[in-house]
Design an enzyme around this catalytic site. Structure first.
Site, PDB file in Angstrom:
ATOM      1  N   GLY A 144       0.845  -1.186   0.000  1.00  0.00           N
ATOM      2  CA  GLY A 144       0.000   0.000   0.000  1.00  0.00           C
ATOM      3  C   GLY A 144       0.878   1.233   0.000  1.00  0.00           C
ATOM      4  N   GLN A 187       3.279   9.986   1.649  1.00  0.00           N
ATOM      5  CA  GLN A 187       4.591   9.351   1.469  1.00  0.00           C
ATOM      6  C   GLN A 187       5.318   9.848   0.232  1.00  0.00           C
ATOM      7  OE1 GLN A 187       2.945   5.159   2.247  1.00  0.00           O
ATOM      8  NE2 GLN A 187       5.028   5.007   3.030  1.00  0.00           N
ATOM      9  N   CYS A 197       7.199  -0.579   6.453  1.00  0.00           N
ATOM     10  CA  CYS A 197       6.700   0.634   5.803  1.00  0.00           C
ATOM     11  C   CYS A 197       7.770   1.123   4.836  1.00  0.00           C
ATOM     12  CB  CYS A 197       6.405   1.709   6.845  1.00  0.00           C
ATOM     13  SG  CYS A 197       5.803   3.254   6.151  1.00  0.00           S
ATOM     14  N   LEU A 198       7.331   1.551   3.654  1.00  0.00           N
ATOM     15  CA  LEU A 198       8.282   2.045   2.659  1.00  0.00           C
ATOM     16  C   LEU A 198       8.981   3.319   3.134  1.00  0.00           C
ATOM     17  CD1 LEU A 198       6.098   1.421  -0.500  1.00  0.00           C
ATOM     18  CD2 LEU A 198       8.088   0.091   0.224  1.00  0.00           C
ATOM     19  N   HIS A 212      -2.872   0.769   8.612  1.00  0.00           N
ATOM     20  CA  HIS A 212      -1.515   1.295   8.436  1.00  0.00           C
ATOM     21  C   HIS A 212      -1.523   2.479   7.459  1.00  0.00           C
ATOM     22  CE1 HIS A 212       2.968   0.774   7.823  1.00  0.00           C
ATOM     23  NE2 HIS A 212       2.625   1.537   6.799  1.00  0.00           N
ATOM     24  N   GLU A 213      -2.173   2.302   6.316  1.00  0.00           N
ATOM     25  CA  GLU A 213      -2.148   3.365   5.300  1.00  0.00           C
ATOM     26  C   GLU A 213      -2.885   4.605   5.789  1.00  0.00           C
ATOM     27  OE1 GLU A 213      -0.052   3.126   3.093  1.00  0.00           O
ATOM     28  OE2 GLU A 213       0.274   0.968   3.228  1.00  0.00           O
ATOM     29  N   HIS A 268      -1.087   7.055   7.970  1.00  0.00           N
ATOM     30  CA  HIS A 268      -0.221   8.037   7.302  1.00  0.00           C
ATOM     31  C   HIS A 268      -0.944   9.370   7.086  1.00  0.00           C
ATOM     32  CE1 HIS A 268       3.435   5.822   6.333  1.00  0.00           C
ATOM     33  NE2 HIS A 268       2.738   4.792   5.902  1.00  0.00           N
TER      34      HIS A 268
HETATM   35 NI    NI Z   1       3.622   2.885   5.571  1.00  0.00          NI
END
Ligand code: NI
Length: 179
Positions: free
Chosen positions: A47, A52, A101-102, A143-144, A147
Site C-alpha cells: 500500500g 509518502q 513501511c516504505l 496502516h495506510e 499516514h
Molecule cells: Ni507505511
C-alpha cells in the site's frame, strides 16, 4: 507517469494532518494516483499513502489483487483507491503481526491493530466505498490511513523487543520486502 521518491521517517511532511480531497475525477487527481500506483509497484509495496510522496491529501492506495509472497495465507486485497477515509473499529480483538513501511526501509515490528474494521470513503471518481475487512486487509488499511494523520507504525509499537531489521529478523526474505 512517474515513479516518485518516497519520503522517509524524519521528514516533517510525513507528520501532517492530510487535507481532504474536494474535487474528484480531475486531471491532477488522476495523474497523482497513476504516479502512486507506479511508485507502489516499483517499491513492491502492499500500500501507499499520498503523504509518502509529499502529496498532502487524504488518499491511500492498497491491494494488488494477488496473494503477496510475504503473506501467503492472506486473501488477496482488491486494488483500491480510497479517498477521505473513515475507519470504524468493529471488534475489540487485536491482531499482533509484523509490519513494515516504505518510509521506514529495512525495519519491521509487531504492531497491534484492530482485527476487524469498517472503512468508508470514495474512489477517484467520487463513488462511495463502504467495506468491512478483517485480518491482513484490515491491517493494511489501518496502516495506510495512519499516514493521513501523521502516524508511522513505530509510533504504535508496544513491544520494542519485536522491532528490528528485516535482514536479521527474516534472513530468508528478499531485502526489498517492505510495505
Ligand atoms: Ni507505511
Amino acid at each position: 507517469m512517474t515513479v516518485r521518491q518516497i519520503l522517509k521517517m524524519g521528514d516533517e511532511r510525513l507528520l501532517r494532518q492530510a487535507q481532504p480531497v474536494l474535487a474528484f475525477n480531475t486531471p491532477e487527481l488522476l495523474a497523482g494516483i497513476v504516479d502512486m500506483k507506479e511508485t507502489m509497484i516499483a517499491a513492491n509495496g502492499a500500500g501507499l499513502a499520498a503523504p509518502q510522496i509529499g502529496w498532502d491529501v487524504q488518499l491511500v492506495i492498497f491491494g494488488t489483487g494477488e496473494v503477496i509472497p510475504r503473506y501467503p495465507d492472506a486473501a488477496p486485497i482488491p486494488p483500491t483507491v480510497l479517498i477521505n477515509p473513515t475507519i470504524t473499529v468493529m471488534s475489540d480483538d487485536l491482531q499482533n503481526d509484523w509490519e513494515g513501511c516504505l518510509s521506514v526501509p529495512g525495519l519491521r515490528a509487531i504492531v497491534p491493530r484492530a482485527m476487524k474494521i469498517r472503512y468508508t470513503g470514495f474512489d477517484e471518481m467520487g463513488n462511495p466505498i463502504d467495506r468491512v475487512a478483517d485480518g491482513f486487509h484490515a491491517k493494511v488499511v489501518q496502516h495506510e490511513c495512519d499516514h493521513l494523520v501523521g502516524i508511522l507504525y513505530p509510533m504504535r509499537v508496544k513491544d520494542f523487543s519485536k522491532f528490528g531489521y528485516n535482514s536479521v529478523l527474516f534472513p530468508g526474505l528478499a531485502p526489498e520486502s517492505d510495505d
